[in-house]
Design a protein around this motif. Structure first.
Motif, short mmCIF file in Angstrom:
data_model
loop_
_atom_site.label_atom_id
_atom_site.label_comp_id
_atom_site.label_asym_id
_atom_site.label_seq_id
_atom_site.Cartn_x
_atom_site.Cartn_y
_atom_site.Cartn_z
N GLY A 34 0.84 -1.20 0.00
CA GLY A 34 0.00 0.00 0.00
C GLY A 34 0.87 1.24 0.00
N SER A 35 0.21 2.40 -0.02
CA SER A 35 0.98 3.65 -0.15
C SER A 35 1.79 3.96 1.12
CB SER A 35 0.05 4.81 -0.50
OG SER A 35 -0.98 4.93 0.47
N THR A 36 1.25 3.66 2.29
CA THR A 36 2.00 3.93 3.54
C THR A 36 3.18 2.97 3.64
OG1 THR A 36 -0.20 4.33 4.46
CG2 THR A 36 1.66 4.52 5.96
N ALA A 37 2.93 1.72 3.32
CA ALA A 37 4.01 0.72 3.35
C ALA A 37 5.09 1.07 2.31
CB ALA A 37 3.46 -0.67 3.11
N ALA A 38 4.69 1.67 1.20
CA ALA A 38 5.68 2.06 0.19
C ALA A 38 6.61 3.14 0.75
CB ALA A 38 4.99 2.55 -1.07
N ILE A 88 5.77 -4.64 9.40
CA ILE A 88 5.26 -3.25 9.43
C ILE A 88 4.39 -3.07 8.19
CG2 ILE A 88 5.84 -0.81 9.63
CD1 ILE A 88 8.64 -1.66 10.65
N ASP A 89 3.15 -2.66 8.40
CA ASP A 89 2.19 -2.61 7.30
C ASP A 89 1.17 -1.50 7.54
OD1 ASP A 89 0.75 -3.29 5.04
OD2 ASP A 89 0.35 -5.36 5.63
N GLY A 90 0.52 -1.09 6.49
CA GLY A 90 -0.56 -0.12 6.61
C GLY A 90 -1.86 -0.80 7.00
N ALA A 91 -2.93 -0.02 7.08
CA ALA A 91 -4.26 -0.58 7.36
C ALA A 91 -5.31 0.37 6.78
CB ALA A 91 -4.47 -0.74 8.86
N ASP A 92 -6.49 -0.17 6.55
CA ASP A 92 -7.59 0.67 6.06
C ASP A 92 -8.39 1.26 7.21
OD1 ASP A 92 -7.17 0.20 3.20
OD2 ASP A 92 -7.56 -1.86 3.76
N GLU A 93 -8.47 0.50 8.30
CA GLU A 93 -9.12 0.99 9.53
C GLU A 93 -8.45 0.29 10.72
OE1 GLU A 93 -13.82 1.79 8.26
OE2 GLU A 93 -13.35 0.07 9.51
N GLY A 103 -6.62 -4.89 3.29
CA GLY A 103 -6.91 -5.50 2.00
C GLY A 103 -7.38 -4.51 0.95
N GLY A 104 -7.36 -3.21 1.31
CA GLY A 104 -7.73 -2.20 0.32
C GLY A 104 -6.86 -2.30 -0.93
N GLY A 105 -5.63 -2.76 -0.74
CA GLY A 105 -4.71 -2.92 -1.88
C GLY A 105 -4.75 -4.33 -2.45
N GLY A 106 -5.60 -5.18 -1.88
CA GLY A 106 -5.78 -6.53 -2.42
C GLY A 106 -4.72 -7.53 -1.99
N ALA A 107 -3.94 -7.19 -0.97
CA ALA A 107 -2.84 -8.10 -0.58
C ALA A 107 -3.09 -8.76 0.77
CB ALA A 107 -1.53 -7.31 -0.56
N LEU A 108 -4.35 -8.79 1.20
CA LEU A 108 -4.65 -9.22 2.58
C LEU A 108 -4.16 -10.62 2.92
CD1 LEU A 108 -7.49 -11.21 2.93
CD2 LEU A 108 -8.27 -9.29 1.58
N GLN A 110 -1.48 -12.55 1.78
CA GLN A 110 -0.05 -12.61 2.13
C GLN A 110 0.23 -11.74 3.36
OE1 GLN A 110 2.73 -12.08 -1.10
NE2 GLN A 110 1.57 -13.39 -2.47
N GLU A 111 -0.47 -10.61 3.46
CA GLU A 111 -0.25 -9.72 4.61
C GLU A 111 -0.59 -10.43 5.92
OE1 GLU A 111 -1.06 -5.35 2.58
OE2 GLU A 111 -2.74 -6.45 3.38
N LYS A 112 -1.71 -11.19 5.92
CA LYS A 112 -2.10 -11.86 7.17
C LYS A 112 -1.15 -13.01 7.49
CE LYS A 112 -6.59 -12.07 8.57
NZ LYS A 112 -7.96 -12.61 8.80
N ALA A 128 -6.67 9.48 10.10
CA ALA A 128 -8.03 9.27 9.59
C ALA A 128 -8.43 7.80 9.57
CB ALA A 128 -8.14 9.86 8.19
N LYS A 129 -7.47 6.90 9.75
CA LYS A 129 -7.78 5.46 9.70
C LYS A 129 -8.36 4.95 11.02
CE LYS A 129 -5.86 4.73 5.56
NZ LYS A 129 -4.56 4.18 5.35
N GLU A 130 -8.29 5.79 12.07
CA GLU A 130 -8.81 5.33 13.37
C GLU A 130 -10.34 5.44 13.39
OE1 GLU A 130 -7.15 7.17 16.85
OE2 GLU A 130 -8.09 5.63 18.12
C1 5RP Z 1 -3.18 -3.56 1.19
C2 5RP Z 1 -3.52 -3.01 2.53
C3 5RP Z 1 -3.03 -1.64 2.84
O1 5RP Z 1 -2.18 -1.71 3.93
C4 5RP Z 1 -4.20 -0.76 3.16
O2 5RP Z 1 -5.09 -0.80 2.06
C5 5RP Z 1 -3.78 0.68 3.43
O3 5RP Z 1 -3.28 1.25 2.26
P1 5RP Z 1 -2.67 2.71 2.20
O4 5RP Z 1 -1.44 2.70 3.03
O5 5RP Z 1 -2.40 2.94 0.73
O6 5RP Z 1 -3.72 3.66 2.73
O7 5RP Z 1 -4.13 -3.64 3.35
O8 5RP Z 1 -3.79 -4.80 0.98
#
Ligand code: 5RP
Length: 260
Positions: A34-38, A88-93, A103-108, A110-112, A128-130
């Protein structure tokens, strides 16, 4: 240049930059998607180049693997790593218990798998994700392509009995074609609105044939690093029960902004 970054991107950047300090020499580190993880991968690449940091990264998607390699990070597979020091990973909420929708980026998937194989999972996110209750962000579930419409119908039917507000499941698209994950599956996005009992939803959804995994991360995340647009970061540790604050300074001419 940071001057061209939106406040949300600055918030994501400072969260990632702070979380990069969790990585130490010799560690095996799960790299989210995702963008934060990038941003995290770019920050870690800078540390590899400028500070001689030596660690091995286990990416959670082909996208992240490619970026990590471009940044000069040594990449190994989960099977080579076997167990990880930190992911270390991002999250949608995320909620107050650090339960997540991902999973917003479709990688849930492998991420899990990667986060669960780690001593610690650290989430990096803009403020804003909280949320108070998970579910406003559509819950992604990964389903196998075979009979996906039957799986979709079964999922919607199952949701009737669960503590959720909505139950519509939509197939994620990539242009005119269904989105395809790294594992060659599809994603159904569940428009639940509000999830009353996330643990129950996570368990029940995974029992449906055709469902590979869902994007609810329950009791997996240990810490969250929350970034703000003005450079502040807050680090919450759910196990230690601590909250700490920091201010991340960044220069407008940081190298990593120049190729964006
Ligand atoms: C990808 C994810 C991302 O971590 C999630 O969608 C957050 O993305 P972003 O950092 O771009 O807001 O779960 O599958």
């Amino acid at each position: 240049m940071t001057g061209e970054l939106s406040p949300i991107d600055k918030a994501k950047f400072v969260a990632a930059k702070r979380a990069a300090d969790f990585v130490e020499d010799g560690m095996r580190v799960g790299l989210g998607t995702g963008s934060t993880a990038a941003w995290l991968v770019r920050c870690l690449g800078e540390k590899v180049r400028d500070e001689g940091l030596r660690f091995r990264g286990i990416p959670t998607s082909t996208r992240t693997a490619q970026l990590a390699r471009e940044m000069g990070i040594e990449v190994i597979s989960l099977d080579e790593a076997k167990w990880l020091d930190v992911t270390i990973d991002g999250a949608d909420e995320f909620d107050a218990d650090l339960n997540l929708i991902k999973g917003g980026g479709g990688a849930l998937l492998q991420e899990k798998i990667v986060a669960t194989a780690s001593d610690q999972m650290v989430v990096i996110a803009d403020a804003a994700k909280e949320v108070e209750h998970l579910g406003a962000f559509p819950l992604p579930i990964e389903v196998i392509p075979f009979g996906w419409q039957t799986t979709q119908a079964l999922v919607e039917e199952t949701l009737v009995a669960l503590d959720v507000m909505g139950r519509k499941a939509t197939l994620r698209m990539n242009g005119d074609a269904p989105f395809v994950t790294d594992e060659c599956n599809h994603i159904l996005d569940l428009h639940l609105g509000r999830i009353g009992n996330a643990r129950q939803v996570a368990m029940v959804i995974n029992q449906i044939p055709g469902v590979v995994e869902n994007g609810l991360f329950i009791d997996i995340c240990d810490q969250v690093v929350i970034g703000f647009g003005d450079g502040r970061v807050e680090v919450r540790d759910i196990n230690a029960g601590t909250v700490s604050e920091d201010q991340i300074e960044f220069a407008d001419d940081e190298n990593m902004f120049q190729d964006l």
